[in-house]
Design a protein around this motif. Structure first.
Motif, mmCIF file in Angstrom:
data_model
loop_
_atom_site.group_PDB
_atom_site.id
_atom_site.type_symbol
_atom_site.label_atom_id
_atom_site.label_comp_id
_atom_site.label_asym_id
_atom_site.label_seq_id
_atom_site.Cartn_x
_atom_site.Cartn_y
_atom_site.Cartn_z
ATOM 1 N N GLN A 165 45.900 43.001 24.240
ATOM 2 C CA GLN A 165 46.539 43.842 23.009
ATOM 3 C C GLN A 165 46.729 45.396 23.673
ATOM 4 O O GLN A 165 47.983 46.045 23.534
ATOM 5 C CB GLN A 165 45.859 43.925 21.939
ATOM 6 C CG GLN A 165 46.780 44.592 20.607
ATOM 7 C CD GLN A 165 48.067 43.873 20.395
ATOM 8 O OE1 GLN A 165 47.883 42.640 20.119
ATOM 9 N NE2 GLN A 165 49.020 44.717 20.317
ATOM 10 N N LEU A 166 45.639 46.081 24.371
ATOM 11 C CA LEU A 166 46.030 47.254 24.924
ATOM 12 C C LEU A 166 46.900 47.207 25.993
ATOM 13 O O LEU A 166 47.765 48.141 26.061
ATOM 14 C CB LEU A 166 44.661 47.683 25.817
ATOM 15 C CG LEU A 166 43.564 47.949 24.839
ATOM 16 C CD1 LEU A 166 42.188 48.141 25.653
ATOM 17 C CD2 LEU A 166 43.835 49.281 24.235
ATOM 18 N N ILE A 167 47.363 46.145 26.924
ATOM 19 C CA ILE A 167 48.235 45.953 27.735
ATOM 20 C C ILE A 167 49.737 45.784 27.147
ATOM 21 O O ILE A 167 50.770 46.742 27.312
ATOM 22 C CB ILE A 167 48.351 44.867 28.759
ATOM 23 C CG1 ILE A 167 47.042 44.934 29.568
ATOM 24 C CG2 ILE A 167 49.514 44.378 29.470
ATOM 25 C CD1 ILE A 167 46.661 43.736 30.318
ATOM 26 N N ARG A 168 49.787 44.909 25.985
ATOM 27 C CA ARG A 168 50.800 44.838 25.100
ATOM 28 C C ARG A 168 51.452 46.366 24.526
ATOM 29 O O ARG A 168 52.665 46.582 24.395
ATOM 30 C CB ARG A 168 50.833 43.933 24.089
ATOM 31 C CG ARG A 168 50.949 42.441 24.703
ATOM 32 C CD ARG A 168 51.118 41.490 23.185
ATOM 33 N NE ARG A 168 49.871 41.319 22.747
ATOM 34 C CZ ARG A 168 48.999 40.522 22.776
ATOM 35 N NH1 ARG A 168 48.778 39.756 23.787
ATOM 36 N NH2 ARG A 168 47.793 40.308 22.169
ATOM 37 N N ASP A 169 50.468 46.979 24.113
ATOM 38 C CA ASP A 169 50.471 48.336 23.548
ATOM 39 C C ASP A 169 51.303 49.174 24.323
ATOM 40 O O ASP A 169 51.944 50.146 24.142
ATOM 41 C CB ASP A 169 49.434 48.820 22.800
ATOM 42 C CG ASP A 169 48.926 47.984 21.660
ATOM 43 O OD1 ASP A 169 49.798 47.336 21.137
ATOM 44 O OD2 ASP A 169 47.843 48.192 21.189
ATOM 45 N N ARG A 170 51.037 49.173 25.758
ATOM 46 C CA ARG A 170 51.442 50.139 26.492
ATOM 47 C C ARG A 170 52.782 49.878 27.076
ATOM 48 O O ARG A 170 53.369 50.575 27.825
ATOM 49 C CB ARG A 170 50.557 50.215 27.987
ATOM 50 C CG ARG A 170 49.072 50.687 27.704
ATOM 51 C CD ARG A 170 48.331 51.342 28.875
ATOM 52 N NE ARG A 170 48.287 50.036 29.689
ATOM 53 C CZ ARG A 170 47.360 49.130 29.905
ATOM 54 N NH1 ARG A 170 46.370 49.393 29.138
ATOM 55 N NH2 ARG A 170 47.324 48.313 31.052
ATOM 56 N N SER A 220 41.226 37.366 45.648
ATOM 57 C CA SER A 220 40.107 37.612 44.847
ATOM 58 C C SER A 220 40.097 37.887 43.680
ATOM 59 O O SER A 220 41.142 38.843 43.203
ATOM 60 C CB SER A 220 39.107 38.627 45.562
ATOM 61 O OG SER A 220 38.690 38.204 46.915
ATOM 62 N N PRO A 221 39.335 37.257 42.771
ATOM 63 C CA PRO A 221 39.703 37.554 41.144
ATOM 64 C C PRO A 221 39.225 39.017 40.636
ATOM 65 O O PRO A 221 38.423 39.671 41.153
ATOM 66 C CB PRO A 221 38.520 36.766 40.427
ATOM 67 C CG PRO A 221 37.591 36.413 41.543
ATOM 68 C CD PRO A 221 38.456 36.284 42.761
ATOM 69 N N VAL A 222 40.047 39.572 39.901
ATOM 70 C CA VAL A 222 40.068 40.837 39.371
ATOM 71 C C VAL A 222 39.995 40.800 37.959
ATOM 72 O O VAL A 222 40.707 40.079 37.232
ATOM 73 C CB VAL A 222 41.281 41.828 39.652
ATOM 74 C CG1 VAL A 222 40.947 43.254 39.130
ATOM 75 C CG2 VAL A 222 40.924 41.896 41.457
ATOM 76 N N ILE A 223 39.218 41.641 37.119
ATOM 77 C CA ILE A 223 38.917 41.788 35.770
ATOM 78 C C ILE A 223 39.727 42.842 35.221
ATOM 79 O O ILE A 223 39.691 43.855 35.918
ATOM 80 C CB ILE A 223 37.485 41.833 35.417
ATOM 81 C CG1 ILE A 223 36.583 40.630 35.944
ATOM 82 C CG2 ILE A 223 37.424 41.959 33.867
ATOM 83 C CD1 ILE A 223 35.023 41.132 35.400
ATOM 84 N N PRO A 224 40.876 42.682 34.357
ATOM 85 C CA PRO A 224 41.569 43.518 33.918
ATOM 86 C C PRO A 224 40.951 44.793 32.765
ATOM 87 O O PRO A 224 40.324 44.093 31.907
ATOM 88 C CB PRO A 224 42.880 42.893 33.295
ATOM 89 C CG PRO A 224 42.201 41.604 32.847
ATOM 90 C CD PRO A 224 41.079 41.209 33.885
ATOM 91 N N PHE A 225 41.211 45.931 33.117
ATOM 92 C CA PHE A 225 40.501 46.788 31.924
ATOM 93 C C PHE A 225 41.872 47.509 31.583
ATOM 94 O O PHE A 225 42.966 47.505 31.963
ATOM 95 C CB PHE A 225 39.711 47.439 32.758
ATOM 96 C CG PHE A 225 38.362 46.915 32.446
ATOM 97 C CD1 PHE A 225 38.175 45.936 33.509
ATOM 98 C CD2 PHE A 225 37.246 47.062 31.679
ATOM 99 C CE1 PHE A 225 36.776 45.489 33.644
ATOM 100 C CE2 PHE A 225 36.139 46.508 31.829
ATOM 101 C CZ PHE A 225 36.055 45.409 32.629
ATOM 102 N N SER A 226 41.642 48.465 30.538
ATOM 103 C CA SER A 226 42.764 49.631 30.205
ATOM 104 C C SER A 226 42.930 50.331 31.165
ATOM 105 O O SER A 226 42.536 50.432 32.379
ATOM 106 C CB SER A 226 42.286 50.282 29.190
ATOM 107 O OG SER A 226 41.054 50.771 29.298
ATOM 108 N N ALA A 227 44.088 51.172 31.021
ATOM 109 C CA ALA A 227 44.692 52.122 31.935
ATOM 110 C C ALA A 227 43.642 52.978 32.869
ATOM 111 O O ALA A 227 42.805 53.562 32.075
ATOM 112 C CB ALA A 227 45.699 52.874 31.538
ATOM 113 N N GLY A 228 43.579 52.895 33.943
ATOM 114 C CA GLY A 228 42.991 53.842 34.880
ATOM 115 C C GLY A 228 41.497 53.256 35.205
ATOM 116 O O GLY A 228 40.706 53.772 35.891
#
Length: 280
Positions: free
Chosen positions: A52-57, A20-28
């Motif tokens: 960009q938040l993912i790349r930065d992590r 099922s589709p999931v929308i990515p969000f920032s950590a946590g």
């Protein structure tokens, strides 16, 4: 062995749920998509921000300033009947003993009769003009290792380049990794596929091993016992498993037995500017 029809239905239902589709969000944070349009509609700017938040992590691995060439350990370029694997293993072991660094495969054709197992703090660097060829003999990829095949854990053939529970590893350079797979080896195990002229063997076909493995997974058989003497589940080319800080960059990957780049349950993975060309 055949799956109980009811349990097969439940297995398929569970798989559908996981897809099922999931929308990515920032950590946590995470949110499952619903049927409400407003909850799934995001602007390109929002997607860009999340990306960009993912790349930065994600942290790229760093390595000690130690470099060795596999020829220093006995590898012979352009020798069809040679095996560079002992030299690669020796180079990796040497660098591990002094804190890590870069193992260089220099310009030329090199041949491996088995898999490369990367260790922590090692950068396997394939120079431009270098090609590392891998054996197509399945027996060279034993003893079996803890791996995954289509999401199912088992003790199976070692991936051609494999790392298990390692930190700070890389495969870099502008050279070529060639798995050698073709219509005559590895790929026929897939079974009949589209317009292929391979895959009609009654025994050497992944379907039969896969069906049995599915039952083992469903029944909760320990991974250590998911072992097949007659195994027709092809290994992926590159598989870091439960690793942290992984970089795969620049290389060309040709003729893989199965999936080409398959990080499993890893943290901080960067894959950049690679070229993949394969079938099967």
């Amino acid at each position: 062995m055949t799956l109980n029809k009811h349990r097969r239905h439940l297995l398929k239902a569970g798989l559908a749920a996981t897809l099922s589709p999931v929308i990515p969000f920032s950590a946590g944070c995470s949110m499952s998509a619903t049927s409400t349009p407003s909850s799934t509609t995001r602007s390109q700017a929002q997607w860009d921000k999340e990306a960009q938040l993912i790349r930065d992590r994600v942290a790229r691995p760093t390595f000690a300033n130690n470099t060795v060439f596999i020829e220093q350990f006995g590898a012979l370029p352009n020798a069809l009947d040679s095996d560079s694997l002992p030299a690669l293993n020796a180079a990796i072991a040497h660098l591990v003993s002094i804190g890590g660094g870069k193992v260089v495969v220099p310009k030329g054709e090199f041949f491996c009769k088995g898999p490369i197992h990367l260790k922590s703090n090692i950068n396997l660097h394939i120079e431009e003009g270098a090609t590392l060829h891998f054996s197509t003999d399945s027996q060279h990829y034993k003893p079996y290792v803890h791996t995954r095949w289509e999401g199912m854990e088992l003790m199976g053939y070692s991936p051609l380049i494999y790392a298990f529970k390692q930190k700070n590893i890389a495969i870099t350079g502008q050279g070529t990794l060639d798995g050698g797979a073709s219509a005559d080896n590895w790929w026929p195990w897939k079974g009949k596929w589209k317009t292929s002229e391979w895959g009609d063997h009654a025994v050497e076909n992944q379907k039969y091993t896969r069906d049995t493995l599915q039952v083992m997974v469903e029944d909760g058989t320990p991974v250590s016992e998911r072992v097949f003497e007659e195994n027709y589940l092809r290994p992926p080319f590159i598989q870091p498993y439960l690793c942290e800080n992984v970089l795969i960059e620049g290389v060309t990957i040709l003729r893989s037995p199965f999936w080409l780049v398959n990080p499993v349950l890893c943290k901080n993975v960067t894959v950049s500017n690679i070229h993949c060309h394969s079938f099967g």
